[in-house]
Write a protein that holds these residues in place. Structure first.
Motif, PDB file in Angstrom:
ATOM      1  N   GLU A 230       0.853  -1.352   0.110  1.00 25.23           N
ATOM      2  CA  GLU A 230      -0.211   0.225  -0.137  1.00 25.23           C
ATOM      3  C   GLU A 230       0.694   1.258   0.022  1.00 25.23           C
ATOM      4  O   GLU A 230       0.622   2.247  -0.752  1.00 25.23           O
ATOM      5  N   ARG A 233       2.153   1.554  -3.575  1.00 29.29           N
ATOM      6  CA  ARG A 233       1.209   2.131  -4.483  1.00 29.29           C
ATOM      7  C   ARG A 233       0.671   3.471  -4.065  1.00 29.29           C
ATOM      8  O   ARG A 233       0.586   4.283  -5.047  1.00 29.29           O
ATOM      9  N   TRP A 234       0.617   3.889  -2.811  1.00 28.45           N
ATOM     10  CA  TRP A 234       0.358   5.471  -2.710  1.00 28.45           C
ATOM     11  C   TRP A 234       1.542   6.246  -3.333  1.00 28.45           C
ATOM     12  O   TRP A 234       1.219   7.407  -3.789  1.00 28.45           O
ATOM     13  N   TYR A 236       3.362   5.590  -5.718  1.00 25.25           N
ATOM     14  CA  TYR A 236       3.516   5.566  -7.113  1.00 25.25           C
ATOM     15  C   TYR A 236       2.315   6.508  -7.562  1.00 25.25           C
ATOM     16  O   TYR A 236       2.427   6.938  -8.547  1.00 25.25           O
ATOM     17  N   ARG A 237       1.172   6.284  -7.078  1.00 26.63           N
ATOM     18  CA  ARG A 237      -0.090   7.105  -7.423  1.00 26.63           C
ATOM     19  C   ARG A 237       0.062   8.536  -6.963  1.00 26.63           C
ATOM     20  O   ARG A 237      -0.380   9.482  -7.912  1.00 26.63           O
ATOM     21  N   THR A 238       0.466   8.941  -5.650  1.00 26.30           N
ATOM     22  CA  THR A 238       0.427  10.364  -5.246  1.00 26.30           C
ATOM     23  C   THR A 238       1.743  11.016  -5.334  1.00 26.30           C
ATOM     24  O   THR A 238       1.496  12.212  -5.217  1.00 26.30           O
ATOM     25  N   THR A 241       3.927   9.554  -9.843  1.00 25.47           N
ATOM     26  CA  THR A 241       3.043   9.890 -11.110  1.00 25.47           C
ATOM     27  C   THR A 241       2.700  11.320 -11.415  1.00 25.47           C
ATOM     28  O   THR A 241       3.000  11.948 -12.173  1.00 25.47           O
ATOM     29  N   HIS A 245       4.512  13.220 -14.680  1.00 27.29           N
ATOM     30  CA  HIS A 245       3.780  14.003 -15.342  1.00 27.29           C
ATOM     31  C   HIS A 245       4.369  15.424 -15.430  1.00 27.29           C
ATOM     32  O   HIS A 245       4.431  16.024 -16.570  1.00 27.29           O
TER      33      HIS A 245
END
Length: 325
Positions: A230, A233-234, A236-238, A241, A245
């Motif tokens: 988790e 994942r957090w 990577y996502r927050t 990523t 960008h």
């Protein structure tokens, strides 16, 4: 329902069973829980190794074994041993069976018939006479004597057997029966109860250990998920990523646009340079034609003038020499 059944069973059991059950189950649970956890871990590792290592290695070994052992032996059997066996069978038939059949039919059979006739005359007839007139009377006499001796021996054996029976019964059977009835049977009942309780305790402890091992496995999985999966994942996502960008929009895309612009400018520059070079070459060709004319046309005209005109006294040519490019 299970509590009522257990209470009914406890009510029908003795105090020794009730006193032994709880300590034995506690000790069995303490001893079995680590073993069950180790067993579950080994089962998981074994399944993983079996799916990823042992099964592919086994298939490869089976294929290698077939390629190294089975296929060569099959080829040897099919292409070497079978033809060799057929040839040996034909040779054995020609060299052994046919001569042996001929020998049996024309030599051994007549010889056997002659020996059978001689044996009947020389052995069977005297043996029958000896059995009828000598051995039969002697056998009957020996049989009558043997019956008397057998009756006497039977009487002696019966007397000895009776004496041994009562001796063994008094000295061995009755004491053994007493020991079994008053010592071994009660001790065996107690040991049976203890063994049954220990077995039930071990089974109960094994089942409880299975639940404990399952709970520990789920807890470790949840811990790994909430501590590693988790957060990753957090992150990577927050974090990764948006940063990716931003880097793409702020750095990579401008660099790509600049590279494409430089490429376009370079291509345009090269295209204009090639056009300028072509124009310079065209101008040079036009200037050369204007000054000296076309080399092919000038050469043809000079040849015609040389053939039609008279040469000068010193033999020099009137044509204008071509200048080097």
């Amino acid at each position: 329902m299970d509590l009522e059944k257990s209470r009914e069973q406890q009510a029908g059991e003795g105090c020794l069973v009730v006193a032994l059950r709880m300590p034995v189950r506690i000790v069995a649970l303490v001893l079995v829980v680590p073993l069950r956890m180790v067993w579950d871990a080994l089962v998981v590792v074994g399944r993983f190794l079996g799916d990823t290592v042992f099964r592919p290695v086994g298939r490869a070994l089976v294929w290698v074994g077939r390629a190294v052992f089975v296929w060569p032996f099959v080829a040897l059997w099919r292409w070497v041993l079978v033809p060799l066996g057929a040839a040996l069978r034909w040779l054995g038939t020609v060299l052994v069976v046919v001569p042996a059949g001929w020998l049996y039919r024309w030599v051994l059979t007549p010889l056997g018939h002659a020996l059978a006739w001689l044996g009947h005359r020389l052995l069977v007839v005297p043996s029958v006479w000896l059995y009828r007139w000598v051995l039969t009377p002697v056998g009957r006499a020996l049989t009558w004597c043997g019956r008397g001796l057998l009756a006497l021996a039977s009487m002696l054996v019966a007397a000895l057997a009776t004496a041994l029976y009562w001796t063994l019964r008094v000295l061995v059977v009755w004491p053994a029966h007493a020991v079994w009835r008053w010592v071994l049977a009660p001790v065996g009942r107690v040991l049976a109860v203890v063994a049954r309780e220990v077995g039930e305790a071990l089974g109960h402890a094994w089942r409880v250990a299975g639940h404990v091992s399952l709970a520990v496995g789920r807890a470790l999985a949840a811990f790994f998920r909430w501590t590693v999966v988790e957060p990753a994942r957090w992150a990577y996502r927050t974090v990764l990523t948006p940063v990716g960008h931003a880097v793409r929009d702020a750095v990579l895309r401008p660099l790509a646009e600049a590279a494409r612009s430089v490429g376009r400018v370079t291509r345009d520059t090269l295209r204009s340079v090639r056009a300028t070079v072509r124009q310079v070459r065209q101008v040079r060709q036009d200037v050369r034609r204007a000054l000296v004319g076309d080399p092919g046309t000038a050469g043809a005209r000079g040849d015609r003038d040389g053939r039609g005109a008279v040469g000068s006294s010193d033999g020099q040519d009137d044509r204008i020499p071509l200048t080097k490019r």
